[in-house]
Motif scaffolding. Structure first.
Motif, PDB file in Angstrom:
ATOM      1  N   CYS A 192       0.874  -1.170   0.000  1.00  9.52           N
ATOM      2  CA  CYS A 192       0.000   0.000   0.000  1.00  9.52           C
ATOM      3  C   CYS A 192       0.912   1.221   0.000  1.00  9.52           C
ATOM      4  N   GLU A 193       1.064   1.814  -1.191  1.00 14.21           N
ATOM      5  CA  GLU A 193       2.052   2.872  -1.333  1.00 14.21           C
ATOM      6  C   GLU A 193       1.617   4.169  -0.680  1.00 14.21           C
ATOM      7  N   SER A 194       0.319   4.456  -0.701  1.00  7.28           N
ATOM      8  CA  SER A 194      -0.114   5.726  -0.132  1.00  7.28           C
ATOM      9  C   SER A 194      -1.581   5.657   0.261  1.00  7.28           C
ATOM     10  N   VAL A 199     -10.760  16.854  -5.993  1.00  8.07           N
ATOM     11  CA  VAL A 199      -9.759  16.521  -6.998  1.00  8.07           C
ATOM     12  C   VAL A 199      -8.387  16.702  -6.372  1.00  8.07           C
ATOM     13  N   TYR A 200      -7.549  15.669  -6.495  1.00  6.76           N
ATOM     14  CA  TYR A 200      -6.221  15.676  -5.894  1.00  6.76           C
ATOM     15  C   TYR A 200      -5.172  15.442  -6.974  1.00  6.76           C
ATOM     16  N   SER A 201      -3.969  15.904  -6.669  1.00  2.00           N
ATOM     17  CA  SER A 201      -2.790  15.547  -7.445  1.00  2.00           C
ATOM     18  C   SER A 201      -1.924  14.642  -6.579  1.00  2.00           C
ATOM     19  N   TYR A 202      -1.524  13.523  -7.147  1.00  2.00           N
ATOM     20  CA  TYR A 202      -0.695  12.562  -6.413  1.00  2.00           C
ATOM     21  C   TYR A 202       0.559  12.280  -7.218  1.00  2.00           C
ATOM     22  N   ASP A 203       1.715  12.391  -6.545  1.00  2.00           N
ATOM     23  CA  ASP A 203       3.005  12.073  -7.164  1.00  2.00           C
ATOM     24  C   ASP A 203       3.834  11.338  -6.132  1.00  2.00           C
ATOM     25  N   GLN A 204       4.104  10.062  -6.384  1.00  2.00           N
ATOM     26  CA  GLN A 204       4.835   9.249  -5.413  1.00  2.00           C
ATOM     27  C   GLN A 204       6.289   9.671  -5.268  1.00  2.00           C
ATOM     28  N   MET A 205       6.825  10.435  -6.213  1.00  2.00           N
ATOM     29  CA  MET A 205       8.215  10.859  -6.146  1.00  2.00           C
ATOM     30  C   MET A 205       8.394  12.203  -5.464  1.00  2.00           C
ATOM     31  N   ALA A 206       7.318  12.926  -5.228  1.00  2.00           N
ATOM     32  CA  ALA A 206       7.421  14.269  -4.648  1.00  2.00           C
ATOM     33  C   ALA A 206       7.574  14.193  -3.135  1.00  2.00           C
ATOM     34  N   ALA A 207       8.089  15.283  -2.570  1.00  3.35           N
ATOM     35  CA  ALA A 207       8.234  15.359  -1.116  1.00  3.35           C
ATOM     36  C   ALA A 207       6.874  15.363  -0.441  1.00  3.35           C
ATOM     37  N   VAL A 208       5.931  16.120  -0.988  1.00  7.05           N
ATOM     38  CA  VAL A 208       4.552  16.120  -0.523  1.00  7.05           C
ATOM     39  C   VAL A 208       3.743  15.386  -1.588  1.00  7.05           C
ATOM     40  N   LYS A 209       3.281  14.185  -1.270  1.00  8.25           N
ATOM     41  CA  LYS A 209       2.687  13.336  -2.299  1.00  8.25           C
ATOM     42  C   LYS A 209       1.294  13.780  -2.702  1.00  8.25           C
ATOM     43  N   TRP A 210       0.539  14.379  -1.795  1.00 11.94           N
ATOM     44  CA  TRP A 210      -0.857  14.712  -2.070  1.00 11.94           C
ATOM     45  C   TRP A 210      -1.042  16.225  -2.066  1.00 11.94           C
ATOM     46  N   ASN A 211      -1.693  16.722  -3.099  1.00 14.10           N
ATOM     47  CA  ASN A 211      -2.115  18.117  -3.168  1.00 14.10           C
ATOM     48  C   ASN A 211      -3.609  18.164  -3.470  1.00 14.10           C
ATOM     49  N   ALA A 212      -4.357  18.912  -2.657  1.00 12.38           N
ATOM     50  CA  ALA A 212      -5.779  19.118  -2.930  1.00 12.38           C
ATOM     51  C   ALA A 212      -5.908  20.217  -3.976  1.00 12.38           C
ATOM     52  N   LEU A 213      -6.442  19.873  -5.150  1.00 10.68           N
ATOM     53  CA  LEU A 213      -6.534  20.828  -6.255  1.00 10.68           C
ATOM     54  C   LEU A 213      -7.858  21.566  -6.294  1.00 10.68           C
ATOM     55  N   ALA A 214      -8.969  20.851  -6.058  1.00 12.05           N
ATOM     56  CA  ALA A 214     -10.274  21.488  -6.196  1.00 12.05           C
ATOM     57  C   ALA A 214     -11.302  20.718  -5.410  1.00 12.05           C
ATOM     58  N   THR A 215     -12.353  21.431  -5.018  1.00 12.91           N
ATOM     59  CA  THR A 215     -13.494  20.816  -4.347  1.00 12.91           C
ATOM     60  C   THR A 215     -14.773  21.411  -4.914  1.00 12.91           C
ATOM     61  N   GLY A 216     -15.859  20.667  -4.803  1.00  8.79           N
ATOM     62  CA  GLY A 216     -17.153  21.139  -5.268  1.00  8.79           C
ATOM     63  C   GLY A 216     -18.263  20.433  -4.536  1.00  8.79           C
ATOM     64  N   VAL A 217     -19.468  21.017  -4.604  1.00  9.67           N
ATOM     65  CA  VAL A 217     -20.637  20.448  -3.945  1.00  9.67           C
ATOM     66  C   VAL A 217     -21.777  20.432  -4.948  1.00  9.67           C
TER      67      VAL A 217
END
Length: 1216
Positions: free
Chosen positions: A955-957, A997-1015
């Protein structure tokens, strides 16, 4: 009739061009067009209809054909039939060889009805006659085995003969053949059976055309009694004579009606109720009347009734009140048939108090939930114990014994009985064992066969009371027993000089430690310094001395008094013993003595051994010394009877970096004068050491110092690493550096199996596998046997051996827990089993098992409903193996492989705590994404680096929850790989109508970035899909599909700094269903146009074309809706492409699979529809509660689609 057959295709054609438009609701635009689907027709009609349509439209060819390639659904019936074993799943009968349990035949019995029961009888060894029923349908089957049935591998040609399907007036609950109809009575060879129905009616079933007549089979059903007002959940009947039937009926209201039917003459019959048993506090799910039990001394013959219920109990009732008169006629005392038919099975005591009885012989508690089935086992003549088997919702099979209580019986007092739980077999996963039977093979061995909701069929011994072949044995010994047995084999202890022959002690003698020096021999040390060798014999020869066949005393040693430990290398048949004074002893199996090896300064804390394959006479021995910061590594040469230590290496221990307690070790032979030592520590740390020149004689100095060069922390969390092993790689080219590639396999007390890929040439270590095991957490070791990885350890009070490759428990022994002295040696000759020795209550217990504790006749899958399925894409650059990922309500994610028309579970991912909602593979098949309740979203990395180790998964992340209570479900998601990096953009929809909506990069220092939300309103979003890099489409419980444009900020490169997410707004709603969208699939028509298929719980299918020109997306045409496409909710759909033609396969709760062809006209004239939908085929699926489907393969000749729900099934679509 012909007019009706022709009407549907023509009507479909006309309605497809003149659809009824509905007014928009709730202010939404894009009104939908509805295509009405006529009611279902008989299966034989479509061929004529579509030929007519082809005459109208020459572009439409013959319909594709739908077939069942594979079915894996709950096993609902099992029966033993002499040389055959029979099992049922769905409408199919599975035939297995009775001796080898190998698969022989699969025969469809009914078109769609699941089989509920099998009654089989064998006439000699050449014929088997079988009666099969399901619901109200019944069918007879004759199997001709041929004269050599004991050794057949397959049945002869035309061996199976089926009767036409007969239909009873009600559901059949039980059926029994007339035992006297099988006797030779001249020319009449008909088989007569009696059946009881769900409303307590008795039927007569006559089967004509038996093997001796060589005629065609036929079934005739007649009523013997009419239905009653009772609603039965279970029933059982037996023939007590040629004209007498006894029936036990379990009602839905917790009462058991015991009644009988008798025939006085051809025209005079009667039925009477004898007793109504009360006491259960729930519905009666199983009843069984025992055969007439043989009387024991000073007892009369008995007949008992067993019942099981919703209240989790098993109860026994006495039926011995039915007795024979002197004239030989059976006297039946009870009520008449009128009262039986008026009986409701509820509150009977209010009007038949003379018949009601709540007194039972015994009550058994043990099942954790509802009990489905109970039956009696044949009592052996030498035993006064009656045994029963039960199966239930807790997926266990339990053995019970009934015996009289040890107390004096007073005159006029009823005898008292005990119903004790003897043993529990938990061989299925999830819930429900639906079927079970006792199978006696032609070789006279006996086994319990069980079939569960997990579609698994397993076999295990009927219990210690009835084992005809002893596959296991358990014995207990005191220290005095060991001393006595050793004296019998030797007149005196062999005592080396300087040791004590007798030494008084205020403390009693007890056992200190064990270590195996072979497959069945082990060292044993006591606190008084005595050392013994014990040998375990065959499990069949345990009557006199138990498991231990011989005992030999090696001596009593002064420096082992009060403290001693031992270790061994069983494959080299050598063992080591050490004490508090630093003296190390060595014993080889070829030598009958314990020889002093060497002496070190300090108290030996523990010892670890391993071997070097390229040097068969060399044993590597690691000895940590208490209170010292160095451990000693000894190279022990056992080429001669007196072992030598030609070389010694000091191994420094850093208390700060690794901790001081060594718990595991493995050794790697290197190159260029450097070997490698890998050590595991108590706090979960793994340390790699360079050991200079590990070859004997390659250097003049006899000692050196190892240097640490890598430390890996938290390999098993903060828990102890208990075992390590080096597995060389098999997929590297042979060369000087091939020995430097491999895997470090480890287990620990966090309950996980961990693998690291190691490249010693470039000093690279990568975690490739880390999954929890289904038992634990105290995993103590593992071994390899025939490419199977078997781990062992303690779970609660039991010692368990578990085959991780087959995902099966192979050994389970109640030891009392993990905190005790013990040793285990696996069986190297037979797969499964081994010898376990442990100390309990100061006594030594030895358990020996030959082979696995059960056999798997057919492997299973999930134990609960499958909710999601996804198949790894066929990537040209990815792995060649295509895996099927399934997620179920049992919270597991399983990876299957479809090979040669069958599925095999290769790995189980256990991390989710709630049922799985959605699964999806990455395009390169290297990642699997899963979601569930409690906002669980996991990213799994899948590797195939070493075939011998199976599929490796980590389980990588984990996407961390953002809501306050983490109580939302992630209903669906979609992923899109970034073009310029290794990351992904992930869109999640939640049950509270939010989208993130998230951005995920397993090689980055911070793997998860929250890009957008909606309702989106307040409804639950159920579907989510990327239509393009700039557009999302969602659907929910309000029946609308909407588009979500993505801002440019969402598409920005992945950044380590956290920016606030942007707000998404939905637009362009389109009404596609009356309520929830249950399933959704997409197909790219071209670079700009996407076809969207949605199935809803309004039984309709919606077709939608979306155009994504540049950055904006819009609906190219209003939705086209096929109403009444199914008789219930449409829960699964998949899109197939064949020669440029688009087909859609749908299914739902009505268990119909329907195939549709979609004709897309991207360039259409005025008044011409861009979409035309035709239904071109259908078939029934045997999977209940269909939840999802996925395309396995789509070739030129056929396509295969896997359908999942309560089980799984592969449907083959043949194009020609």
């Amino acid at each position: 009739m012909h007019q009706r057959e022709m009407r549907q295709p023509y009507a479909v054609k006309i309605l497809a061009t003149s659809r009824k438009l509905r007014a928009p609701s709730r202010g939404f635009a894009s009104p939908a067009r509805h295509l009405h689907q006529p009611p279902p027709r008989a299966d034989s009609t479509p061929k004529f209809c579509f030929q007519l349509l082809a005459a109208i439209d020459p572009s439409f060819s013959m319909s594709p054909a739908l077939h069942h390639d594979l079915t894996r659904v709950p096993v609902t019936a099992i029966a033993s039939c002499g040389p055959l074993l029979l099992a049922a799943e769905g409408p199919f009968l599975l035939v297995y060889h009775g001796q080898s349990l190998s698969f022989v035949l699969r025969q469809r019995i009914f078109q769609a009805q699941a089989i509920h029961g099998i009654v089989a009888q064998s006439k000699g060894i050449e014929h088997a006659e079988i009666v099969i029923w399901g619901g109200s349908f019944l069918r007879a089957l004759k199997i001709s085995l041929g004269p050599t049935s004991r050794g057949f591998d397959k049945l002869p040609e035309n061996a199976v003969q089926l009767s036409p399907t007969a239909k009873a007036s009600d559901w059949i609950l039980d059926l029994a053949s007339h035992p006297y109809s099988t006797e030779d009575d001249g020319e009449n060879n008909d088989i007569v059976c009696a059946a009881v129905t769900a409303h307590n009616a008795l039927l007569e079933v006559i089967i004509t055309g038996t093997p001796s007549t060589n005629g065609s089979l036929d079934v005739v059903i007649a009523e013997l009694t009419s239905s009653s007002k009772s609603i039965l959940y279970s029933a059982h009947l037996i023939w007590h004579g040629p004209d007498l039937i006894l029936i036990a009926a379990g009602t839905a209201f917790g009462e058991i009606i015991f009644w009988s039917w008798t025939r006085q003459s051809d025209a005079d019959t009667s039925s009477r109720v004898h007793r109504v048993f009360l006491g259960h506090e729930g519905s009666i799910f199983g009843v069984r009347i025992s055969p007439e039990l043989q009387p024991l001394p000073d007892q009369k013959s008995q007949r008992l009734l067993a019942s099981c219920s919703d209240d989790r109990t098993i109860r026994l009732w006495d039926l011995s009140s039915i007795s024979l008169q002197e004239d030989g006629n059976l006297r039946l005392e009870g009520t008449n048939d009128i009262e039986r038919t008026d009986h409701t099975g509820f509150s009977n005591a209010s009007y038949d108090q003379d018949l009601a009885s709540s007194a039972c012989l015994a009550i058994g508690w043990g099942h954790l939930s509802r009990v489905w089935q109970v039956y009696f086992l044949d009592r052996e003549s030498s035993s006064d114990t009656l045994c029963l088997r039960s199966t239930g919702e807790d997926a266990t099979s339990r053995l019970w014994s009934l015996s009289r209580k040890d107390q004096a019986l007073k005159e006029g007092v009823e005898p008292s009985f005990d119903l004790k739980l003897v043993e529990t077999a938990a061989l299925h996963i999830g819930k429900n064992i639906w079927s079970s039977d006792l199978h006696a093979s032609p070789s006279d061995s006996c086994a319990v066969i069980t079939g569960g909701a997990d579609s698994k069929i397993s076999s295990h011994p009927p219990g210690v009371i009835f084992g005809r072949r002893q596959a296991s044995a358990l014995s207990e010994y005191t220290v005095q027993n060991v001393f006595t047995m050793s004296e019998a084999s030797s007149s005196a202890l062999t005592t080396p000089s300087g040791s004590l022959q007798h030494k008084s002690s205020a403390k009693s003698e007890f056992i200190r430690s064990y270590a195996f020096i072979g497959s069945s021999s082990f060292l044993l040390t006591t606190n008084t310094g005595r050392v013994y060798i014990e040998s375990a014999g065959a499990t069949s020869n345990t009557a006199d001395t138990g498991v231990i066949s011989s005992s030999q005393a090696l001596g009593q040693f002064d420096d082992l008094y009060g403290y001693s430990i031992c270790a061994s290398e069983p494959s080299m048949r050598v063992g080591f013993v050490a004490g508090a004074r630093g003296t190390l002893y060595c014993h080889q199996s070829a030598d009958s003595t314990l020889r002093k090896l060497l002496t070190i300064e300090g108290k030996v804390g523990s010892m670890f051994t391993t071997k070097i394959p390229v040097e068969p006479s060399l044993v590597v021995l690691l000895v940590p010394i208490m209170g010292q910061k160095e451990a000693q590594l000894f190279y022990v040469d056992i080429a001669t009877a007196e072992a030598q230590v030609p070389r010694q290496v000091a191994v420094p221990i850093s208390t700060l970096l690794t901790g001081s307690s060594i718990t595991a070790m493995t050794y790697i032979r290197g190159i260029d004068g450097r070997d490698h030592l890998v050590i595991g520590f108590r706090r979960g740390t793994l340390a790699f050491y360079n050991v200079p020149c590990g070859r004997i004689g390659s250097r003049t100095d006899s000692s050196s110092l190892a240097t640490i060069y890598r430390i890996i922390e938290h390999v098993h969390g903060k828990e102890t690493i208990t075992a390590l092993s080096w597995v060389p790689s098999t997929n590297h080219d042979s060369g000087p550096f091939s020995a430097l590639h491999g895997h470090i396999v480890s287990v620990g007390r966090n309950g996980s199996l961990v693998m690291h890929h190691v490249d010693l040439f470039i000093n690279s270590v990568t975690l490739v596998h880390d999954l929890p095991l289904p038992f634990g957490p105290n995993i103590e070791g593992f071994h390899f046997h025939n490419d199977h990885l078997v781990v062992y350890g303690f779970s609660s009070t039991k010692f368990v051996a578990y085959d991780t490759t087959a995902e099966e428990e192979v050994m389970s022994v109640d030891t009392g827990g993990a905190h005790r002295s013990w040793a285990y040696q696996p069986n190297t000759a037979i797969e499964g089993g081994g010898t376990l020795v442990w100390t309990r209550a100061s006594n030594m217990r030895v358990f020996k098992q030959n082979g696995s504790n059960h056999n798997v006749i057919r492997p299973g899958g999930h134990g609960r409903e499958i909710k999601a399925v996804s198949i790894s894409p066929a990537s040209p650059n990815g792995p060649t193996r295509r895996l099927v990922a399934t997620g179920a309500e049992d919270t597991d994610v399983k990876l299957f492989e479809y090979v040669d028309g069958d599925v095999y579970c290769r790995q189980t991912l256990r991390k989710h705590t709630t049922g799985i909602q959605h699964l999806q593979w990455s395009q390169d098949s290297e990642y699997l994404f899963s979601s569930g309740g409690c906002e669980e979203f996991y990213i799994w990395r899948i590797r195939h680096s070493n075939p011998d180790l199976g599929i490796q998964v980590i389980c990588e992340s984990v996407c961390m929850p953002e809501s306050e209570h983490s109580d939302l479900r992630i209903m669906s998601f979609d992923i899109r790989k970034r073009d310029s990096s290794s990351g992904y953009i992930i869109a999640l929809v939640f049950s509270d109508s939010t989208i993130r909506v998230y951005s995920y990069d397993q090689m980055a220092a911070v793997k998860w970035n929250a890009l957008a939300t909606g309702v989106y309103f307040t409804s639950c979003l159920t579907q989510c899909v990327f239509l393009s890099p700039t557009t999302l489409l969602t659907a929910g419980t309000d029946g609308h599909a909407v588009l979500w444009p993505l801002h440019d900020t969402v598409l920005r490169p992945h950044q380590s700094d956290t920016l606030p997410p942007t707000t998404l707004k939905w637009e362009q709603p389109a009404r596609i269903h009356q309520s929830t969208s249950k399933t959704l699939d997409t197909y790219a028509i071209n670079e700009e146009t996407t076809l969207i298929i949605s199935g809803g719980d309004d039984s309709s299918i919606a077709f939608l074309l979306v155009s994504a020109a540049q950055k904006a997306a819009s609906y190219a045409y209003p939705p086209v809706i096929v109403v009444r496409a199914h008789a219930s909710a449409v829960t699964a759909c998949s899109i197939l492409n064949h020669d440029g033609r688009i087909f859609v396969l749908t299914s739902g709760n009505d268990q119909w699979v329907r195939l549709w062809e979609v004709i897309v006209r991207t360039a259409h004239g005025a008044g011409e529809d861009p979409l035309e939908i035709r239904r071109v085929g259908r078939t029934k699926t045997n999977v209940a509660d269909v939840s999802s489907m996925a395309v396995l393969e789509c070739g030129d000749g056929a396509a295969k689609v896997m359908i999942c729900g309560v089980g799984m099934e592969v449907v083959r679509v043949e194009w020609e």
